[in-house]
Structure formats: C-alpha cells, structure tokens
Design a protein around this motif. Structure first.
Motif, PDB file in Angstrom:
ATOM      1  N   SER A 122     -19.927  -2.654  24.185  1.00 26.22           N
ATOM      2  CA  SER A 122     -18.602  -2.445  23.596  1.00 26.22           C
ATOM      3  C   SER A 122     -17.518  -3.245  24.304  1.00 26.22           C
ATOM      4  CB  SER A 122     -18.243  -0.961  23.620  1.00 26.22           C
ATOM      5  OG  SER A 122     -18.253  -0.459  24.944  1.00 26.22           O
ATOM      6  N   GLU A 135     -15.728  -2.805  14.008  1.00 28.24           N
ATOM      7  CA  GLU A 135     -16.493  -4.034  14.223  1.00 28.24           C
ATOM      8  C   GLU A 135     -15.661  -5.281  13.967  1.00 28.24           C
ATOM      9  OE1 GLU A 135     -19.709  -0.942  13.545  1.00 28.24           O
ATOM     10  OE2 GLU A 135     -17.731  -1.369  12.679  1.00 28.24           O
ATOM     11  N   THR A 178     -21.904   1.920  23.034  1.00 20.23           N
ATOM     12  CA  THR A 178     -20.846   2.357  23.923  1.00 20.23           C
ATOM     13  C   THR A 178     -21.436   2.532  25.321  1.00 20.23           C
ATOM     14  OG1 THR A 178     -19.073   3.970  24.171  1.00 20.23           O
ATOM     15  CG2 THR A 178     -21.219   4.821  23.457  1.00 20.23           C
ATOM     16  N   ASN A 249     -21.584  -0.880  15.647  1.00 20.79           N
ATOM     17  CA  ASN A 249     -21.226  -0.035  16.789  1.00 20.79           C
ATOM     18  C   ASN A 249     -22.159   1.167  16.867  1.00 20.79           C
ATOM     19  OD1 ASN A 249     -19.028  -1.678  17.386  1.00 20.79           O
ATOM     20  ND2 ASN A 249     -17.564  -0.367  16.308  1.00 20.79           N
ATOM     21  N   LEU A 290     -15.431   3.796  20.050  1.00 18.85           N
ATOM     22  CA  LEU A 290     -15.944   3.014  18.932  1.00 18.85           C
ATOM     23  C   LEU A 290     -15.827   3.752  17.609  1.00 18.85           C
ATOM     24  CD1 LEU A 290     -19.221   1.476  20.445  1.00 18.85           C
ATOM     25  CD2 LEU A 290     -16.945   0.437  20.268  1.00 18.85           C
TER      26      LEU A 290
END
Length: 326
Positions: A122, A135, A178, A249, A290
C-alpha cells in the motif's frame, strides 16, 4: 483482451495438479500462501530458499523456470523492512526489488506462465492520498519519503504486469496488501514493520518486568492491519475470480491508531507498565486506509479480527522466539 493459448481468458478454479511456484515461500506472505494452497489441495507446489536460488541472479532464475515450467506463480518474494531500514538503505530496496521482480516476470513470460500474481504494498500510493485510498490514486501525488525507493520498485512491478498484459495478452494480475502480520514475520528490532516490532518490544518488556516501553513517533498515525492468512486466502480468491489490469487493494477496510495497536498488544502479552512516545522519531504517513470495494466486488472480505490475529501471532512468536530472524 487477455488469452491463454489463443483463447480469451476467464478466471476459474485453478488446476490443483499444475506446478505452482511460490516465490518467497519462507516469508510472511509466501509461507501463508503456501499453507493456503496446501489446504486447497494443490499437489505440486515449488519453492526455493534464497540460499538455493538468489532471485537477483537473472541466469539462475531463468534456469530455474526452464527446469520447473510452472503454470502458476505467486510473486511474494521481496526485500522488505520498516521505516528505519527503508530510509537508511534506499538503494538496496530499490535495486534488489526491481531485480527480483524483473527476473521472475521475464522468466515467467519466457516459459509461458499462465497466471501470475504480483504482490506489492500500500506504500505505492501518495502520502496524502484521499482516504480510504482507491486504486486510481496511484501516481497522483508525492510518495512518503521514508519508503519512496521501495514504493517505486513496487510501482514498477505493477506496470510490468500491465505491460505483459498489453504486449503478450497473458492474464497476470497485481494485488496491493495493507500492513500485514502473522507467522514467519521479521521481528528484528531495527528491520521489522510496526506490528511485529511492537510485539517483540512489549513481550520482552513483559518478560523482563520492565516499567516502561518507548515507541517511535506520536502514536497518532492510523494504520490498517491484515493477518497474513487472510492475505493468502484473498490471493487464491483473486487468482480464481479476478482478471484485470488494475491492481486490487487487499485489506480489512478499517484502521486503528498506532497508540491503540500498542495498547492492544500490551494487553495480549501482559505488559502492565507505561508507554512513552519518542516524538523525535518519524511517524511516516499520517493515515493509510485502503478502499477495498473492488475486492469486495470480486467476492472476498477479511475474516480474522485484529484481536484474534494478534493473539495467534503472539502465540506463534513465543513458540518460535529462539529461532527468529533478526
């Protein structure tokens, strides 16, 4: 259009008998993917330790792919570290990761790997990206300076996947997790990420009966944490249900302050002392949450709660503390 043997590709259940190479199978993410694939019935998993195969060595990587001919690849190998390591050794993080990615993907393309999953981070997103981070925030602002070299390497990996899709039509994909934690993480006092570093710090303080623990920064930055087993489950799900050029993500969709995560870890390990915060040390990005709507649309959500994940990770850490790297 992506295609396999000239036929338009549609994601489906992977062949459990096919050769599946997990690059970085001893690390945090790679080992979790390996466990998930074994549990999912994959019969022909392939992995090499860094001493057996240095992924920075191009000829060795090509020889390995020609010999093993994998049909699927999970590219989880990378040089990783926390704020201190990233800011101290940016050349290492840039050079090593670009070489690892490029060698693996070039060799995979040469032998016609059907499905490849590239795992990034991330930290590819701008430091002040709108939260939660979508994204399409990629390349819309400046990176966090403490890990910009690592981030650039991962951005190059995303573009490599997209380029292979455009030029060769192979259905390769990218996933951006993440902050991850769990078994086989790096618990080094100087080279680890925040959650494993806190586990080690508080567990050692609790064992020693220390009255105080000092953490970096202010404790106010917000972070999202995902257990590696959840990441592994999401990886297999994406390989079987998603095909597209955009990175996806992977996270929980919720975050917590560093101060709160420290308090949670202190409670789990039984530390009853006080926590000080060294505000002369950097905080890093103020928030990094995210947007996981694309992942949810693909049919996957996280399952392991943060408290359950920390309890499981502390138990693993205590069972393996004598053999940890770092």
């Amino acid at each position: 259009m992506t295609a396999v043997d000239g036929v338009e590709y549609s994601p489906a259940e992977l062949d459990r008998d096919a050769t599946f190479y997990v690059a970085g199978h001893r690390g945090l993410v790679g080992s979790a993917i390996w466990r998930r694939l074994e549990a999912g019935g994959f019969e022909n998993l392939v992995g090499q330790t860094s001493s057996e195969l240095d992924l920075r060595e191009r000829d060795a990587v090509f020889d390995f792919f020609r010999a093993t001919q994998p049909r699927y690849v999970a590219l989880a190998a990378a040089k990783v570290g926390g704020i201190l390591a990233n800011s101290t050794f940016p050349v290492d993080f840039l050079s090593d990761n670009i070489r690892i990615q490029t060698n693996v993907m070039d060799a995979a393309r040469e032998v016609g790997v059907e499905r490849l999953l590239f795992l990034g981070s991330s930290c590819i997103y701008p430091k002040y990206a709108p939260q939660p981070i979508r994204e399409d925030s990629l390349l819309t602002g400046h990176l966090e300076p403490t890990n910009d070299a690592y981030a650039i390497a991962k951005i190059a990996g995303i573009l490599h996947v997209q380029s292979v899709r455009r030029q060769y039509g192979l259905p390769w994909i990218s996933a951006m997790p993440t902050n991850l934690y769990g078994p086989n993480d790096n618990y080094s006092p100087t080279g680890s990420h925040v959650l494993p570093a806190l586990i080690r710090r508080y567990d050692e303080a609790a064992s020693a009966g220390d009255a105080r623990v000092t953490n970096w920064g202010t404790g106010t930055p917000r972070r999202e944490f995902l257990h590696a087993d959840d990441m592994a489950d999401a990886s297999l799900h994406l390989l079987e249900h998603y095909d597209g050029p955009a990175q996806v993500n992977v996270g929980t969709g919720s975050d917590i302050t560093i101060r709160e995560i420290a308090e949670t870890i202190a409670g789990v390990v039984g530390f009853e002392g006080e926590t000080d915060w060294d505000t002369t040390k950097p905080d890093g990005t103020p928030q990094k949450l995210l947007d996981v709507s694309a992942l949810a649309a693909a049919g996957w959500t996280s399952k392991i709660s943060l408290e359950e994940g920390i309890e499981r990770t502390v138990a693993w850490y205590r069972a393996h503390v004598g053999a940890l790297r770092g």
